[in-house]
Design a protein around this motif. Structure first.
Motif, short mmCIF file in Angstrom:
data_model
loop_
_atom_site.label_atom_id
_atom_site.label_comp_id
_atom_site.label_asym_id
_atom_site.label_seq_id
_atom_site.Cartn_x
_atom_site.Cartn_y
_atom_site.Cartn_z
N MET A 63 0.84 -1.20 0.00
CA MET A 63 0.00 0.00 0.00
C MET A 63 0.88 1.26 0.00
N LEU A 64 1.93 1.23 0.86
CA LEU A 64 2.83 2.39 0.89
C LEU A 64 3.52 2.56 -0.46
N ALA A 65 3.87 1.41 -1.07
CA ALA A 65 4.53 1.49 -2.37
C ALA A 65 3.63 2.15 -3.39
N ILE A 66 2.33 1.80 -3.33
CA ILE A 66 1.37 2.41 -4.27
C ILE A 66 1.29 3.91 -4.04
N LEU B 183 2.34 9.26 -5.93
CA LEU B 183 2.84 10.60 -5.63
C LEU B 183 3.96 10.98 -6.60
N LEU B 184 4.82 10.00 -6.90
CA LEU B 184 5.92 10.26 -7.85
C LEU B 184 5.36 10.64 -9.21
N ARG C 73 4.16 15.05 -13.16
CA ARG C 73 3.21 15.77 -14.02
C ARG C 73 2.53 16.84 -13.18
N LYS C 74 3.33 17.86 -12.84
CA LYS C 74 2.83 18.85 -11.91
C LYS C 74 1.62 19.60 -12.43
N LEU D 195 -3.84 13.01 -1.03
CA LEU D 195 -2.63 13.79 -0.76
C LEU D 195 -2.37 14.77 -1.89
N VAL D 196 -2.70 14.36 -3.11
CA VAL D 196 -2.40 15.22 -4.26
C VAL D 196 -3.47 16.29 -4.46
#
Lengths: 218, 245
Positions: A1-4, A9-10, A15-16, A100-101
């Motif tokens: 889950m953390l990896a996802i 997020l990456l 793609r800001k 988060l995004v």
């Protein structure tokens, strides 16, 4: 889950423009209201919670279509469904990343916009808390809609038709909390209800989302 | 006992349901006609004029049954949707799809007649009252369901996606209702209460008869629509060719 979460997020960081577009949409929509209604501070103060909340709803909607669509297109989603990790957990990770995004920046930006509407410090605090409880709810419920409309004709417009009616309770309690504080009633009740809705959604929404995604992947 | 179970599932297959529905439809239409005539006769000629609301109150003979049906049909729709997801039967999805337009019609009718009633009684077409608002949102949920089903080409996928949406909506309806209720309310309290009714007997009878008429109409229309959906979806099968020929 953390990896996802890390991966999503990456991708967002690379793609800001997509993230920033939603944020500026939020800023522009809230700034349009005083222009349309007129600059009297008392009136603006009265409509501020509603305007900020409606703008937040619409801004989170913008990111929803991209929650699963790119992964669906390149087959990543299928691999996730086949992975040994429970699919629901991975989906929950994607929802957290979406929040988060597109949710958290709104929470941070809202007090700045609230100042434009002449809200005092206490009301701004309640607004932030309400958004902090409410935006994850929006992401969770929105994920169901995003999963249902995955790969469907006219998905974007359809998504808003499906999801916006389900956002009504969040809107009422979120904006209601700020209004209750301004009118001196205390925002505790509204915030508790918002938190209760969030607890319900945390439990049920990933489940419904995975069911919908499995249908889309069939 | 075992036989009964097999009999129930027999009609879950479109092939055996199709003629059954065909035989049932005329009966439901006949009942619709009888209940409508009786209900309208009572509501226009027998029921007394209301002391406070005058003749205008007679709108409730359409308004209340339509509101009841709009809510009830959503529950039935969610029931079929859940059944379809759980047992993976094709007919359940077809029934859900067949019910949705009638439900949307009822929700719309309820809002429309409500506006006509509100103008003389409250002096306004629309107020942001709890029941009106939740009925409006219910209408949106119906529209969303229909739109989602229409947008997906594969009927099996459309059924399942629609089913999930219907279930999510069914969970949400009480939440929406109470959130809107606490937000604002001024609607007159429900006037039908089986234990102690605040209405005249004849008014109650008129309303119940009209409600029955709406029920029968909804069943007849849903069955007709289900038959049409079966014809469309099963058109590649042999038995449809037999039926149509």
């Amino acid at each position: 889950m953390l990896a996802i979460i890390r991966r999503d997020l990456l991708i967002a960081a690379r793609r800001k423009s997509e993230v920033l577009t939603a944020l500026f949409f939020f800023v522009i929509v809230t700034s349009l209201f005083p222009l349309g209604i007129g600059p009297e501070p008392t009136l603006l103060k009265k409509i501020a919670p509603g305007v900020l909340w409606v703008a937040a709803l619409l801004a989170t909607m913008l990111g929803l279509t991209r929650m699963f669509a790119p992964d669906h297109a390149d087959g990543t989603l299928e691999q996730m469904a086949l992975a040994p990790t429970p699919f629901g957990l991975l989906v929950a990770g994607k929802v957290v990343a979406h929040w988060l995004v597109s949710g958290l920046p709104l929470v941070l930006l809202a007090p700045v916009l609230g100042i434009q509407f002449d809200l005092d410090a206490g009301a701004l605090g309640i607004l932030v808390v309400a958004l902090l409880l409410g935006t994850p709810l929006l992401s969770l419920v929105g994920a169901i809609g995003a999963a249902l409309t995955l790969g469907v004709r006219g998905g974007g417009v359809l998504l808003s038709l499906l999801v916006l009616p389900l956002y009504v309770p969040a809107l009422i309690f979120g904006a209601g909390a700020v209004e209750a504080h301004i009118s001196g009633l205390g925002a505790g009740g509204h915030l508790s209800l918002l938190a209760a809705l969030l607890a319900l959604a945390v439990f049920f929404a990933p489940w419904a989302t995975t069911a919908a995604l499995r249908i889309a992947l069939e | 006992m075992n036989n009964k179970i097999i009999n129930w599932f027999k009609f879950a297959s479109p092939q055996s349901f199709y003629p059954l529905a065909g035989r049932m439809i005329p009966w439901f239409w006949a009942l619709t006609a009888i209940f409508t005539v009786a209900g309208l006769w009572i509501s226009f000629f027998v029921a007394p004029t209301d002391a406070q609301q005058g003749e205008g109150y007679r709108i409730i003979f359409i308004h209340v049954p339509a509101s009841w049906m709009s809510m009830f049909i959503y529950l039935v729709l969610a029931f079929w949707a859940g059944l379809g997801l759980a047992l993976n039967t094709r007919l359940s999805g077809m029934m859900a799809q067949a019910l949705a337009p009638t439900g949307a019609l009822m929700a719309f009718l309820s809002l429309w007649t409500g506006a006509f009633w509100g103008k003389p009684m409250w002096g306004t077409w629309w107020v942001w009252d709890a029941r009106l608002t939740s009925e409006l949102i219910l209408f949106f949920l119906y529209i969303g369901f229909i739109a989602l089903q229409a947008a997906i080409d594969d009927p099996r996928r459309a059924d399942k996606a629609g089913a999930i949406l219907a279930l999510v909506g069914a969970v949400n309806i009480p939440i929406i209702y109470f959130s809107v209720k606490w937000w604002n309310t001024l609607h007159q309290g429900s006037s039908v209460n089986l234990a102690k009714s605040s209405m005249a007997q004849t008014m109650l009878w008129g309303m119940l008869l009209m409600a029955l008429a709406f029920w029968m109409y909804a069943i007849a229309v849903a069955l007709t629509r289900a038959r049409a959906i079966i014809l469309e979806r099963e058109r590649h099968t042999e038995w449809i060719k037999e039926v149509v020929r």
